[in-house]
Enzyme design. Structure first.
Site, mmCIF file in Angstrom:
data_model
loop_
_atom_site.group_PDB
_atom_site.id
_atom_site.type_symbol
_atom_site.label_atom_id
_atom_site.label_comp_id
_atom_site.label_asym_id
_atom_site.label_seq_id
_atom_site.Cartn_x
_atom_site.Cartn_y
_atom_site.Cartn_z
ATOM 1 N N LYS A 11 0.826 -1.210 0.000
ATOM 2 C CA LYS A 11 0.000 0.000 0.000
ATOM 3 C C LYS A 11 0.867 1.270 0.000
ATOM 4 O O LYS A 11 2.089 1.201 0.211
ATOM 5 C CB LYS A 11 -0.933 -0.061 1.210
ATOM 6 C CG LYS A 11 -1.934 -1.243 1.136
ATOM 7 C CD LYS A 11 -2.862 -1.270 2.360
ATOM 8 C CE LYS A 11 -3.900 -2.358 2.259
ATOM 9 N NZ LYS A 11 -4.841 -2.336 3.437
ATOM 10 N N TYR A 51 -12.681 -1.663 -3.215
ATOM 11 C CA TYR A 51 -13.132 -1.835 -1.831
ATOM 12 C C TYR A 51 -14.650 -1.668 -1.695
ATOM 13 O O TYR A 51 -15.140 -1.361 -0.600
ATOM 14 C CB TYR A 51 -12.403 -0.853 -0.911
ATOM 15 C CG TYR A 51 -10.981 -1.271 -0.586
ATOM 16 C CD1 TYR A 51 -10.716 -2.379 0.219
ATOM 17 C CD2 TYR A 51 -9.890 -0.553 -1.069
ATOM 18 C CE1 TYR A 51 -9.415 -2.760 0.532
ATOM 19 C CE2 TYR A 51 -8.582 -0.922 -0.762
ATOM 20 C CZ TYR A 51 -8.357 -2.037 0.048
ATOM 21 O OH TYR A 51 -7.073 -2.410 0.358
ATOM 22 N N PHE A 59 -15.057 3.753 7.909
ATOM 23 C CA PHE A 59 -13.693 4.090 7.489
ATOM 24 C C PHE A 59 -13.537 4.166 5.967
ATOM 25 O O PHE A 59 -12.426 4.374 5.467
ATOM 26 C CB PHE A 59 -12.688 3.081 8.071
ATOM 27 C CG PHE A 59 -12.950 1.640 7.687
ATOM 28 C CD1 PHE A 59 -12.517 1.134 6.470
ATOM 29 C CD2 PHE A 59 -13.605 0.786 8.557
ATOM 30 C CE1 PHE A 59 -12.745 -0.187 6.109
ATOM 31 C CE2 PHE A 59 -13.833 -0.547 8.210
ATOM 32 C CZ PHE A 59 -13.402 -1.029 6.985
ATOM 33 N N THR A 93 -5.329 -7.481 10.679
ATOM 34 C CA THR A 93 -5.597 -6.158 10.092
ATOM 35 C C THR A 93 -5.010 -5.044 10.955
ATOM 36 O O THR A 93 -4.407 -4.094 10.446
ATOM 37 C CB THR A 93 -7.127 -5.949 9.950
ATOM 38 O OG1 THR A 93 -7.673 -7.065 9.251
ATOM 39 C CG2 THR A 93 -7.437 -4.668 9.215
ATOM 40 N N ASN A 114 -2.020 -0.061 7.037
ATOM 41 C CA ASN A 114 -1.480 -1.348 7.481
ATOM 42 C C ASN A 114 -0.610 -2.066 6.449
ATOM 43 O O ASN A 114 -0.537 -3.289 6.432
ATOM 44 C CB ASN A 114 -2.611 -2.231 8.014
ATOM 45 C CG ASN A 114 -3.666 -2.491 6.974
ATOM 46 O OD1 ASN A 114 -3.526 -2.085 5.826
ATOM 47 N ND2 ASN A 114 -4.716 -3.180 7.363
ATOM 48 N N HIS A 117 -2.091 -5.468 1.491
ATOM 49 C CA HIS A 117 -3.379 -6.142 1.299
ATOM 50 C C HIS A 117 -3.113 -7.603 1.017
ATOM 51 O O HIS A 117 -2.112 -7.955 0.395
ATOM 52 C CB HIS A 117 -4.099 -5.525 0.085
ATOM 53 C CG HIS A 117 -5.315 -6.303 -0.338
ATOM 54 N ND1 HIS A 117 -6.527 -6.174 0.295
ATOM 55 C CD2 HIS A 117 -5.483 -7.261 -1.298
ATOM 56 C CE1 HIS A 117 -7.399 -7.002 -0.271
ATOM 57 N NE2 HIS A 117 -6.796 -7.668 -1.239
ATOM 58 N N GLU A 128 -9.621 -9.904 -7.693
ATOM 59 C CA GLU A 128 -8.697 -8.795 -7.431
ATOM 60 C C GLU A 128 -7.484 -8.833 -8.378
ATOM 61 O O GLU A 128 -7.021 -7.785 -8.827
ATOM 62 C CB GLU A 128 -8.247 -8.842 -5.970
ATOM 63 C CG GLU A 128 -9.390 -8.514 -5.006
ATOM 64 C CD GLU A 128 -9.092 -8.815 -3.543
ATOM 65 O OE1 GLU A 128 -9.985 -8.571 -2.717
ATOM 66 O OE2 GLU A 128 -7.974 -9.289 -3.231
HETATM 67 N N1 UDP Z 1 -9.557 -0.562 7.617
HETATM 68 C C1 UDP Z 1 -9.615 0.613 8.363
HETATM 69 N N2 UDP Z 1 -10.259 0.598 9.577
HETATM 70 C C2 UDP Z 1 -10.844 -0.533 10.085
HETATM 71 C C3 UDP Z 1 -10.763 -1.722 9.331
HETATM 72 C C4 UDP Z 1 -10.119 -1.695 8.101
HETATM 73 O O1 UDP Z 1 -9.120 1.651 7.928
HETATM 74 O O2 UDP Z 1 -11.401 -0.492 11.186
HETATM 75 C C5 UDP Z 1 -8.869 -0.543 6.315
HETATM 76 C C6 UDP Z 1 -7.498 -1.251 6.371
HETATM 77 O O3 UDP Z 1 -6.606 -0.582 5.483
HETATM 78 C C7 UDP Z 1 -7.848 -2.644 5.889
HETATM 79 C C8 UDP Z 1 -8.894 -2.335 4.804
HETATM 80 O O4 UDP Z 1 -9.654 -1.258 5.356
HETATM 81 O O5 UDP Z 1 -6.732 -3.338 5.403
HETATM 82 C C9 UDP Z 1 -9.817 -3.475 4.450
HETATM 83 O O6 UDP Z 1 -10.401 -3.964 5.652
HETATM 84 P P1 UDP Z 1 -10.534 -5.532 5.910
HETATM 85 O O7 UDP Z 1 -11.439 -5.710 7.075
HETATM 86 O O8 UDP Z 1 -10.893 -6.228 4.647
HETATM 87 O O9 UDP Z 1 -9.057 -5.930 6.394
HETATM 88 P P2 UDP Z 1 -7.932 -6.816 5.673
HETATM 89 O O10 UDP Z 1 -8.617 -7.871 4.869
HETATM 90 O O11 UDP Z 1 -7.126 -5.865 4.831
HETATM 91 O O12 UDP Z 1 -7.113 -7.382 6.803
HETATM 92 MG MG MG Z 2 -10.122 -7.753 3.466
#
Ligand code: UDP
Ligand code: MG
Length: 139
Positions: A11, A51, A59, A93, A114, A117, A128
């Site tokens: 990212k 997304y 968020f 995450t 974070n 992805h 994707e």
């Molecule tokens: N995200 C965020 N706040 C949250 C949860 C997720 O900003 O409380 C962002 C973060 O960058 C995350 C992305 O949204 O990687 C997608 O969320 P997901 O729950 O799919 O997490 P991931 O699969 O990336 O672990």
């Molecule tokens: Mg995810």
């Protein structure tokens, strides 16, 4: 459906901090083969589509802003059990909850920023990967 591939993005924060090499090193050391890879920059429309599943979440706007603020490295990776093994390699995450040695534990700043992805299913890995790459960019 191909079940031994996953899709990742390093990212914008990872690119900004100069962490591309270190993260790719971890990915290689974990036994993933790179099938496709490029430096690219998502538009607002790209990020909103990628997304879309999160578009009702509080968020969402912040996530789109973050993912479009600079270039990313997009890649398709291959390994037995790729989706699950890659999720284990990147960690939770929220980096505060990520296991020691995981990419997010090492390189993520927060639950929002974070570092990486990783696809959450074989089906989403295929969707994707196809979002970012054409068939002739996959090797
Ligand atoms: N995200 C965020 N706040 C949250 C949860 C997720 O900003 O409380 C962002 C973060 O960058 C995350 C992305 O949204 O990687 C997608 O969320 P997901 O729950 O799919 O997490 P991931 O699969 O990336 O672990
Ligand atoms: Mg995810």
């Amino acid at each position: 459906m191909i079940t031994n591939r996953t899709f990742t993005m390093l990212k914008p924060d990872s690119v900004e901090k100069g962490n591309i090499g270190a993260i790719l090193e971890k990915i290689n050391a974990a036994g993933f083969r790179i099938v496709a890879m490029k430096l690219t920059h998502m538009t607002k429309r790209d990020a909103e589509a990628f997304y879309a599943i999160h578009n009702e979440r509080p968020f969402f706007d912040e996530l789109v802003e973050y993912m479009t603020r600079g270039p990313i490295v997009a890649a398709i990776l291959e390994k037995d059990n790729a989706v699950e093994d890659f999720r284990a390699l990147i960690g939770a995450t929220n980096p505060e909850e990520a296991a020691e040695g995981t990419i997010r534990k090492l390189y993520a700043a927060s639950i929002g920023e974070n570092a990486v992805h990783g696809s959450d299913s074989n089906e989403n890995a295929a969707i994707e990967g196809a979002f970012h790459f054409s068939g002739r960019e996959m090797f």
